[in-house]
Scaffold this motif. Structure first.
Motif, PDB file in Angstrom:
ATOM      1  N   ARG A  61       0.816  -1.202   0.000  1.00 56.78           N
ATOM      2  CA  ARG A  61       0.000   0.000   0.000  1.00 56.78           C
ATOM      3  C   ARG A  61       0.854   1.259   0.000  1.00 56.78           C
ATOM      4  NH1 ARG A  61      -4.963  -1.261   4.268  1.00 56.78           N
ATOM      5  NH2 ARG A  61      -5.900  -2.975   3.051  1.00 56.78           N
ATOM      6  N   LEU A  62       1.989   1.211   0.682  1.00 58.74           N
ATOM      7  CA  LEU A  62       2.869   2.377   0.682  1.00 58.74           C
ATOM      8  C   LEU A  62       3.410   2.655  -0.713  1.00 58.74           C
ATOM      9  CD1 LEU A  62       4.896   1.951   4.006  1.00 58.74           C
ATOM     10  CD2 LEU A  62       3.030   3.550   3.522  1.00 58.74           C
ATOM     11  N   ALA A  63       3.676   1.595  -1.467  1.00 56.87           N
ATOM     12  CA  ALA A  63       4.139   1.774  -2.843  1.00 56.87           C
ATOM     13  C   ALA A  63       3.043   2.408  -3.693  1.00 56.87           C
ATOM     14  CB  ALA A  63       4.571   0.442  -3.437  1.00 56.87           C
ATOM     15  N   ARG A  64       1.795   1.989  -3.496  1.00 57.19           N
ATOM     16  CA  ARG A  64       0.684   2.596  -4.233  1.00 57.19           C
ATOM     17  C   ARG A  64       0.518   4.060  -3.847  1.00 57.19           C
ATOM     18  NH1 ARG A  64      -1.795  -2.539  -3.313  1.00 57.19           N
ATOM     19  NH2 ARG A  64      -3.008  -1.713  -1.564  1.00 57.19           N
ATOM     20  N   LEU A  65       0.712   4.362  -2.546  1.00 57.38           N
ATOM     21  CA  LEU A  65       0.618   5.749  -2.097  1.00 57.38           C
ATOM     22  C   LEU A  65       1.729   6.587  -2.723  1.00 57.38           C
ATOM     23  CD1 LEU A  65      -0.700   7.859  -0.243  1.00 57.38           C
ATOM     24  CD2 LEU A  65       0.854   7.107   1.578  1.00 57.38           C
ATOM     25  N   ASP A  66       2.931   6.027  -2.790  1.00 53.14           N
ATOM     26  CA  ASP A  66       4.039   6.743  -3.410  1.00 53.14           C
ATOM     27  C   ASP A  66       3.755   6.979  -4.889  1.00 53.14           C
ATOM     28  OD1 ASP A  66       6.857   7.772  -3.106  1.00 53.14           O
ATOM     29  OD2 ASP A  66       7.196   6.272  -4.667  1.00 53.14           O
ATOM     30  N   GLY A  67       3.152   5.995  -5.543  1.00 55.99           N
ATOM     31  CA  GLY A  67       2.777   6.172  -6.937  1.00 55.99           C
ATOM     32  C   GLY A  67       1.721   7.246  -7.110  1.00 55.99           C
ATOM     33  N   TRP A  68       0.809   7.339  -6.143  1.00 55.19           N
ATOM     34  CA  TRP A  68      -0.216   8.391  -6.200  1.00 55.19           C
ATOM     35  C   TRP A  68       0.432   9.767  -6.118  1.00 55.19           C
ATOM     36  CZ3 TRP A  68      -1.884  12.005  -2.449  1.00 55.19           C
ATOM     37  CH2 TRP A  68      -3.052  12.707  -2.781  1.00 55.19           C
ATOM     38  N   PHE A  69       1.417   9.921  -5.238  1.00 58.36           N
ATOM     39  CA  PHE A  69       2.130  11.193  -5.148  1.00 58.36           C
ATOM     40  C   PHE A  69       2.856  11.499  -6.459  1.00 58.36           C
ATOM     41  CE2 PHE A  69       1.746  10.715  -0.495  1.00 58.36           C
ATOM     42  CZ  PHE A  69       1.370  12.016  -0.175  1.00 58.36           C
TER      43      PHE A  69
ATOM     44  N   TYR B  25       9.063  18.909   3.323  1.00 58.15           N
ATOM     45  CA  TYR B  25      10.076  17.861   3.487  1.00 58.15           C
ATOM     46  C   TYR B  25       9.499  16.495   3.106  1.00 58.15           C
ATOM     47  CZ  TYR B  25      13.001  21.144   6.120  1.00 58.15           C
ATOM     48  OH  TYR B  25      13.774  22.206   6.500  1.00 58.15           O
ATOM     49  N   GLY B  26       8.282  16.217   3.580  1.00 54.95           N
ATOM     50  CA  GLY B  26       7.663  14.932   3.289  1.00 54.95           C
ATOM     51  C   GLY B  26       7.448  14.710   1.806  1.00 54.95           C
ATOM     52  N   TYR B  27       7.001  15.750   1.097  1.00 52.52           N
ATOM     53  CA  TYR B  27       6.793  15.625  -0.337  1.00 52.52           C
ATOM     54  C   TYR B  27       8.089  15.285  -1.063  1.00 52.52           C
ATOM     55  CZ  TYR B  27       2.055  16.635  -1.874  1.00 52.52           C
ATOM     56  OH  TYR B  27       0.724  16.533  -2.181  1.00 52.52           O
ATOM     57  N   GLY B  28       9.202  15.858  -0.594  1.00 49.90           N
ATOM     58  CA  GLY B  28      10.473  15.581  -1.232  1.00 49.90           C
ATOM     59  C   GLY B  28      10.855  14.113  -1.176  1.00 49.90           C
ATOM     60  N   THR B  29      10.421  13.407  -0.147  1.00 47.00           N
ATOM     61  CA  THR B  29      10.768  11.987  -0.012  1.00 47.00           C
ATOM     62  C   THR B  29       9.914  11.096  -0.908  1.00 47.00           C
ATOM     63  OG1 THR B  29       9.227  11.561   1.824  1.00 47.00           O
ATOM     64  CG2 THR B  29      11.410  12.393   2.395  1.00 47.00           C
ATOM     65  N   THR B  30       8.862  11.642  -1.501  1.00 53.03           N
ATOM     66  CA  THR B  30       8.002  10.862  -2.395  1.00 53.03           C
ATOM     67  C   THR B  30       8.441  11.050  -3.835  1.00 53.03           C
ATOM     68  OG1 THR B  30       6.359  12.605  -2.841  1.00 53.03           O
ATOM     69  CG2 THR B  30       6.115  11.344  -0.791  1.00 53.03           C
ATOM     70  N   GLY B  31       7.703  10.443  -4.742  1.00 49.30           N
ATOM     71  CA  GLY B  31       8.000  10.586  -6.164  1.00 49.30           C
ATOM     72  C   GLY B  31       7.321  11.777  -6.801  1.00 49.30           C
ATOM     73  N   ALA B  32       6.839  12.720  -5.996  1.00 48.95           N
ATOM     74  CA  ALA B  32       6.129  13.884  -6.525  1.00 48.95           C
ATOM     75  C   ALA B  32       7.021  14.695  -7.454  1.00 48.95           C
ATOM     76  CB  ALA B  32       5.633  14.758  -5.373  1.00 48.95           C
ATOM     77  N   ARG B  33       6.397  15.382  -8.423  1.00 50.23           N
ATOM     78  CA  ARG B  33       7.124  16.203  -9.384  1.00 50.23           C
ATOM     79  C   ARG B  33       7.226  17.641  -8.882  1.00 50.23           C
ATOM     80  NH1 ARG B  33       3.273  15.632 -14.084  1.00 50.23           N
ATOM     81  NH2 ARG B  33       1.853  15.316 -12.337  1.00 50.23           N
ATOM     82  N   TRP B  34       8.282  18.313  -9.299  1.00 47.45           N
ATOM     83  CA  TRP B  34       8.567  19.667  -8.823  1.00 47.45           C
ATOM     84  C   TRP B  34       7.455  20.654  -9.168  1.00 47.45           C
ATOM     85  CZ3 TRP B  34      12.431  21.983  -5.999  1.00 47.45           C
ATOM     86  CH2 TRP B  34      13.534  21.196  -5.679  1.00 47.45           C
TER      87      TRP B  34
END
Length: 224
Positions: free
Chosen positions: A113-121, A145-154
């Motif tokens: 589920r954490l991987a799916r959450l990271d994919g959502w970000f 800071y938290g967003y930076g640890t995910t795969g979110a785009r700039w």
């Protein structure tokens, strides 16, 4: 590689811990001296206001307190403008630190589920960032800071951060200005804060509805 990611992630946690400790131990600033300091800075006051606000946000100082103070010092329009510029700068710095120190650690360890959450970000649009920013999940700096640890785009992250911050920035700056000059305030300036609350409810409802649809779709796929 994995060991280096652990060390960097530990450094990120240490930085956040030091900021939290500093908030507890830092002396209360002399509020009576601040207007005189702004006067002494003269034309450099706006630049100082943006940079100081950005540093405070990166150091996890609550944005609400800063915005109210800046509204009292600079007025509702300039106070809101300076805090928005500072929020953009602080969001970029916090995201960069989180990405540099924490992304590898998270990417190597997320499963299920954490991987799916990271994919959502990672797939998030500007609207998704606004949704998270408006939810009471953490302070401005901590979310960056938290967003930076995910795969979110700039780009969606920075644009969504500014758009989510704008309504409350205008409202809190207006409140700060009203404290020092109640006869000059236009209470219509506080309206964006109310709109921000409405937007929070709408976006949160939309996000929950989307999540229910995704869960239903996964259940259907599992059955078939």
């Amino acid at each position: 590689m994995r060991q280096r990611s652990v060390v960097r992630f530990g450094a990120l946690l240490a930085v956040l811990g030091l900021f939290g400790l500093a908030l507890l131990l830092a002396p209360t600033p002399d509020l009576h001296e601040m207007p005189r300091l702004v006067d002494r800075l003269g034309p450099f006051a706006p630049v100082a206001a943006v940079l100081v606000c950005a540093v405070l946000l990166v150091a996890l100082v609550p944005r609400t307190l800063i915005t109210v103070a800046w509204g009292a010092l600079f007025g509702p329009v300039q106070g809101a403008g300076y805090t928005l510029l500072a929020a953009l700068l602080a969001a970029a710095v916090g995201f960069a630190i989180g990405r540099g120190l924490g992304r590898d650690f998270v990417a190597e360890r997320v499963r299920g589920r954490l991987a799916r959450l990271d994919g959502w970000f990672a797939r998030q649009s500007v609207l998704g960032v606004i949704t998270v920013r408006l939810l009471p999940v953490g302070g401005f700096g901590l979310v960056s800071y938290g967003y930076g640890t995910t795969g979110a785009r700039w780009t969606p992250f920075l644009l969504g951060s500014v758009l989510a911050t704008a309504p409350s920035a205008i409202g809190y700056a207006a409140i700060g200005a009203a404290v020092v000059a109640p006869d000059r305030i236009n209470w219509l300036a506080v309206a964006p804060a109310g709109l921000g609350l409405i937007a929070t409810a709408v976006l949160a409802t939309r996000w929950l509805r989307t999540e229910r649809h995704l869960r239903a779709a996964r259940r259907t796929a599992d059955v078939s």
